[in-house]
Write a protein that holds these residues in place. Structure first.
Motif, PDB file in Angstrom:
ATOM      1  N   ASN A  48       0.825  -1.207   0.000  1.00 54.51           N
ATOM      2  CA  ASN A  48       0.000   0.000   0.000  1.00 54.51           C
ATOM      3  C   ASN A  48       0.861   1.260   0.000  1.00 54.51           C
ATOM      4  N   ALA A  49       2.017   1.207   0.670  1.00 55.11           N
ATOM      5  CA  ALA A  49       2.889   2.378   0.718  1.00 55.11           C
ATOM      6  C   ALA A  49       3.516   2.660  -0.655  1.00 55.11           C
ATOM      7  N   ASN A  52       0.669   2.908  -3.820  1.00 54.33           N
ATOM      8  CA  ASN A  52      -0.253   4.043  -3.828  1.00 54.33           C
ATOM      9  C   ASN A  52       0.023   4.961  -5.017  1.00 54.33           C
ATOM     10  N   SER A  53       1.277   5.077  -5.416  1.00 53.77           N
ATOM     11  CA  SER A  53       1.596   5.931  -6.562  1.00 53.77           C
ATOM     12  C   SER A  53       1.118   5.313  -7.881  1.00 53.77           C
ATOM     13  N   GLY A  55      -1.758   3.461  -7.956  1.00 57.54           N
ATOM     14  CA  GLY A  55      -3.188   3.255  -7.814  1.00 57.54           C
ATOM     15  C   GLY A  55      -3.554   1.892  -7.235  1.00 57.54           C
ATOM     16  N   TYR A  57      -4.200  -0.479  -4.060  1.00 56.70           N
ATOM     17  CA  TYR A  57      -4.522  -0.443  -2.636  1.00 56.70           C
ATOM     18  C   TYR A  57      -5.280  -1.712  -2.285  1.00 56.70           C
TER      19      TYR A  57
END
Length: 87
Positions: A48-49, A52-53, A55, A57
């Motif tokens: 997720n970290a 996230n860039s 998309g 999740y």
């Protein structure tokens, strides 16, 4: 109950465990399972970290942490595929 009765019961249980032995194998399996679930949650956190860039999740809950922890990287990839194409 009186304190002497409670102490006697606890002492008896300790003696039974000393002579019969504690079931170590099931406790070891439970401990390993908990550690794998925690590692799966850590995998999901990093996904997720960094994802996230892009998309990506995947929510962190008991089911997703169990899948990614018990199956490893292939389970993590399967969760990403399910999240991307199915949901």
């Amino acid at each position: 109950m009186e304190p002497m009765v409670i102490i006697s019961i606890l002492g008896g249980l300790i003696l039974v465990l000393l002579f019969a032995g504690a079931p170590v194998k099931p406790l070891r399996l439970v401990g390993q399972g908990v550690i794998k679930i925690m590692i799966g949650a850590l995998f999901l956190f990093f996904l997720n970290a960094f994802g996230n860039s892009f998309g990506l999740y995947v929510p962190i809950n008991l089911v997703t942490a169990s899948v990614s922890g018990l199956l490893g990287i292939p389970g993590l990839c399967a969760l990403v595929a399910i999240q991307t194409w199915v949901v």
